[in-house]
Design an enzyme around this catalytic site. Sequence first.
Site, PDB file in Angstrom:
ATOM      1  N   GLY A  20       0.823  -1.213   0.000  1.00  0.00           N
ATOM      2  CA  GLY A  20       0.000   0.000   0.000  1.00  0.00           C
ATOM      3  C   GLY A  20       0.858   1.264   0.000  1.00  0.00           C
ATOM      4  CG  MET A  21       0.626   6.204   0.009  1.00  0.00           C
ATOM      5  SD  MET A  21      -0.482   7.530  -0.452  1.00  0.00           S
ATOM      6  CE  MET A  21      -1.664   7.533   0.876  1.00  0.00           C
ATOM      7  CG  ASP A  45      -7.522 -12.455   3.488  1.00  0.00           C
ATOM      8  OD1 ASP A  45      -7.671 -11.426   4.177  1.00  0.00           O
ATOM      9  OD2 ASP A  45      -8.427 -12.960   2.802  1.00  0.00           O
ATOM     10  CG  ASP A 112      -8.392  12.199  10.082  1.00  0.00           C
ATOM     11  OD1 ASP A 112      -7.985  11.165   9.501  1.00  0.00           O
ATOM     12  OD2 ASP A 112      -8.941  13.130   9.475  1.00  0.00           O
ATOM     13  CE1 TYR A 143     -10.432   3.901   6.371  1.00  0.00           C
ATOM     14  CE2 TYR A 143     -10.744   6.148   7.175  1.00  0.00           C
ATOM     15  CZ  TYR A 143      -9.904   5.094   6.842  1.00  0.00           C
ATOM     16  OH  TYR A 143      -8.540   5.236   6.996  1.00  0.00           O
ATOM     17  CD1 TRP A 168      -6.900  14.999   6.268  1.00  0.00           C
ATOM     18  CD2 TRP A 168      -6.176  16.882   5.314  1.00  0.00           C
ATOM     19  NE1 TRP A 168      -7.895  15.949   6.400  1.00  0.00           N
ATOM     20  CE2 TRP A 168      -7.466  17.115   5.823  1.00  0.00           C
ATOM     21  CE3 TRP A 168      -5.517  17.930   4.671  1.00  0.00           C
ATOM     22  CZ2 TRP A 168      -8.111  18.342   5.703  1.00  0.00           C
ATOM     23  CZ3 TRP A 168      -6.155  19.159   4.554  1.00  0.00           C
ATOM     24  CH2 TRP A 168      -7.440  19.352   5.068  1.00  0.00           C
TER      25      TRP A 168
HETATM   26  N1  LIG Z   1      -4.792   7.293   3.002  1.00  0.00           N
HETATM   27  C1  LIG Z   1      -5.122   8.186   3.931  1.00  0.00           C
HETATM   28  O1  LIG Z   1      -5.398   9.373   3.651  1.00  0.00           O
HETATM   29  C2  LIG Z   1      -5.152   7.771   5.386  1.00  0.00           C
HETATM   30  C3  LIG Z   1      -5.501   8.738   6.341  1.00  0.00           C
HETATM   31  C4  LIG Z   1      -5.528   8.366   7.680  1.00  0.00           C
HETATM   32  C5  LIG Z   1      -5.197   7.073   8.042  1.00  0.00           C
HETATM   33  N2  LIG Z   1      -4.882   6.154   7.094  1.00  0.00           N
HETATM   34  C6  LIG Z   1      -4.552   4.786   7.526  1.00  0.00           C
HETATM   35  O2  LIG Z   1      -3.207   4.530   7.182  1.00  0.00           O
HETATM   36  C7  LIG Z   1      -3.031   3.146   6.890  1.00  0.00           C
HETATM   37  C8  LIG Z   1      -2.337   2.984   5.554  1.00  0.00           C
HETATM   38  O3  LIG Z   1      -3.145   3.592   4.558  1.00  0.00           O
HETATM   39  P1  LIG Z   1      -2.745   3.552   3.007  1.00  0.00           P
HETATM   40  O4  LIG Z   1      -3.323   4.780   2.403  1.00  0.00           O
HETATM   41  O5  LIG Z   1      -1.295   3.228   2.860  1.00  0.00           O
HETATM   42  O6  LIG Z   1      -3.628   2.302   2.540  1.00  0.00           O
HETATM   43  P2  LIG Z   1      -3.625   1.545   1.138  1.00  0.00           P
HETATM   44  O7  LIG Z   1      -2.725   2.227   0.179  1.00  0.00           O
HETATM   45  O8  LIG Z   1      -5.056   1.336   0.780  1.00  0.00           O
HETATM   46  O9  LIG Z   1      -2.939   0.159   1.507  1.00  0.00           O
HETATM   47  C9  LIG Z   1      -3.601  -0.874   2.169  1.00  0.00           C
HETATM   48  C10 LIG Z   1      -2.940  -2.174   1.742  1.00  0.00           C
HETATM   49  O10 LIG Z   1      -3.629  -3.273   2.371  1.00  0.00           O
HETATM   50  C11 LIG Z   1      -3.763  -4.294   1.400  1.00  0.00           C
HETATM   51  N3  LIG Z   1      -4.852  -5.200   1.725  1.00  0.00           N
HETATM   52  C12 LIG Z   1      -6.171  -5.073   1.386  1.00  0.00           C
HETATM   53  N4  LIG Z   1      -6.864  -6.131   1.821  1.00  0.00           N
HETATM   54  C13 LIG Z   1      -5.970  -6.951   2.446  1.00  0.00           C
HETATM   55  C14 LIG Z   1      -6.085  -8.203   3.095  1.00  0.00           C
HETATM   56  N5  LIG Z   1      -7.277  -8.841   3.210  1.00  0.00           N
HETATM   57  N6  LIG Z   1      -4.989  -8.773   3.632  1.00  0.00           N
HETATM   58  C15 LIG Z   1      -3.791  -8.164   3.523  1.00  0.00           C
HETATM   59  N7  LIG Z   1      -3.609  -6.962   2.930  1.00  0.00           N
HETATM   60  C16 LIG Z   1      -4.696  -6.370   2.389  1.00  0.00           C
HETATM   61  C17 LIG Z   1      -4.059  -3.524   0.129  1.00  0.00           C
HETATM   62  O11 LIG Z   1      -3.889  -4.338  -1.009  1.00  0.00           O
HETATM   63  P3  LIG Z   1      -4.716  -3.941  -2.358  1.00  0.00           P
HETATM   64  O12 LIG Z   1      -4.397  -2.524  -2.637  1.00  0.00           O
HETATM   65  O13 LIG Z   1      -4.176  -4.886  -3.372  1.00  0.00           O
HETATM   66  O14 LIG Z   1      -6.160  -4.143  -2.022  1.00  0.00           O
HETATM   67  C18 LIG Z   1      -3.018  -2.407   0.232  1.00  0.00           C
HETATM   68  O15 LIG Z   1      -1.761  -2.823  -0.283  1.00  0.00           O
HETATM   69  C19 LIG Z   1      -4.428   2.527   6.969  1.00  0.00           C
HETATM   70  O16 LIG Z   1      -4.599   1.957   8.237  1.00  0.00           O
HETATM   71  C20 LIG Z   1      -5.367   3.706   6.838  1.00  0.00           C
HETATM   72  O17 LIG Z   1      -6.600   3.476   7.474  1.00  0.00           O
HETATM   73  C21 LIG Z   1      -4.844   6.475   5.775  1.00  0.00           C
END
Ligand SMILES: NC(=O)c1ccc[n+]([C@@H]2O[C@H](COP(=O)([O-])OP(=O)(O)OC[C@H]3O[C@@H](n4cnc5c(N)ncnc54)[C@H](OP(=O)(O)O)[C@@H]3O)[C@@H](O)[C@H]2O)c1
Length: 314
Positions: A20-21, A45, A112, A143, A168
């Site tokens: 992921g990101m 998973d 947040d 969410y 963010w």
């Molecule tokens: N993005 C934001 O703005 C933001 C803001 C606040 C907090 N956060 C938190 O920060 C964290 C990281 O966010 P991110 O933006 O990096 O998320 P992301 O890019 O959506 O990455 C999540 C990863 O989890 C993988 N995944 C999905 N289903 C799965 C499963 N069943 N088993 C194992 N892995 C699985 C996804 O794979 P696929 O992509 O192949 O499905 C993806 O690689 C999260 O906890 C999020 O809630 C994010």
Amino acid sequence: MAGFFCRGYGPVIWLIGSGGMLGTELSRVFAEAGMAYTGTDLEVDITQGASLEDFAEQRGPFRWIVNCAAYTAVDKAEEEAALCRRLNADGPAHIAALAGKTGGTLIHISTDYVFNGKGIYSGDPPERRPYREDDPPDPIGIYGRTKWEGERKVLEGTERAYIIRTAWLYGRYGKNFVTTMLDLMRKRDRLSVVRDQRGSPTWARNLAEVITAFIARGEEGRAVPYGIYHYSNQGDISWFEFAQRIYARGRDLGILTGDCRVIPCTSDEYPSRVKRPGYSVLDKTRLKEALGITIPEWDRSLEAFLKIIRGTDA
Ligand SMILES: NC(=O)c1ccc[n+]([C@@H]2O[C@H](COP(=O)([O-])OP(=O)(O)OC[C@H]3O[C@@H](n4cnc5c(N)ncnc54)[C@H](OP(=O)(O)O)[C@@H]3O)[C@@H](O)[C@H]2O)c1
């Protein structure tokens, strides 16, 4: 599988959600810091306790488990509540149970969105202040609700857990506000962006460095107290102000060449399936004091990020 063991020393870390990101950024920071880690994404998973246990048995024991996997599509979550809950609540429950059983320390990432975004008022006359870790969550969408449930499951599952709430988030390795804005600013001559939602951007690289600092402190025998911490970049702005800065610096740095007018609008004018928090500013005092760090200002981090992506197709 993105398994990687670096130079054979250092903490043994299992990075879940490594594709992921944040997970990808963290992989890079671990590698640069010479920290031994193994990364997994969909192939292990998190909604299946047995797959997590099998992996830990084959490749563990792990001293650290970092969970970056999540369901992050905030709008779509309203239609996929069951899937969202499996990933954001059941997954962390399985991971925490495993960490509790095997003795590793868990770092879990939250958001947040656990808050309702109305803000907390204190003082006389009352003034809005950033959310602290012990302010009561009150999520307004699926969410946020499932992420809060995940937090509670983590704390129930193991005593050795850090929950880091962030907001963010943007970076090089996923779809996010900055890259989306740059893309739209290249294609359109005007863009409306909401001005009535306020928060603090977070460069994924900065957060990855902070996660690494938690681990380094633990490995050095100077672990900070377990529990919830808030982290974002310093300072707060509206999405409109963020977009304005992205445009201005994008132009100055030559990432953007055409003209685009960035126009402020209200959340009511912006079509969205889900209500988003109006005020998401997080108080980061606890983390700053625990790690003894200064947090980079949002505009400096944006500048560093834009310089990195300059010349690429991001
Ligand atoms: N993005 C934001 O703005 C933001 C803001 C606040 C907090 N956060 C938190 O920060 C964290 C990281 O966010 P991110 O933006 O990096 O998320 P992301 O890019 O959506 O990455 C999540 C990863 O989890 C993988 N995944 C999905 N289903 C799965 C499963 N069943 N088993 C194992 N892995 C699985 C996804 O794979 P696929 O992509 O192949 O499905 C993806 O690689 C999260 O906890 C999020 O809630 C994010």
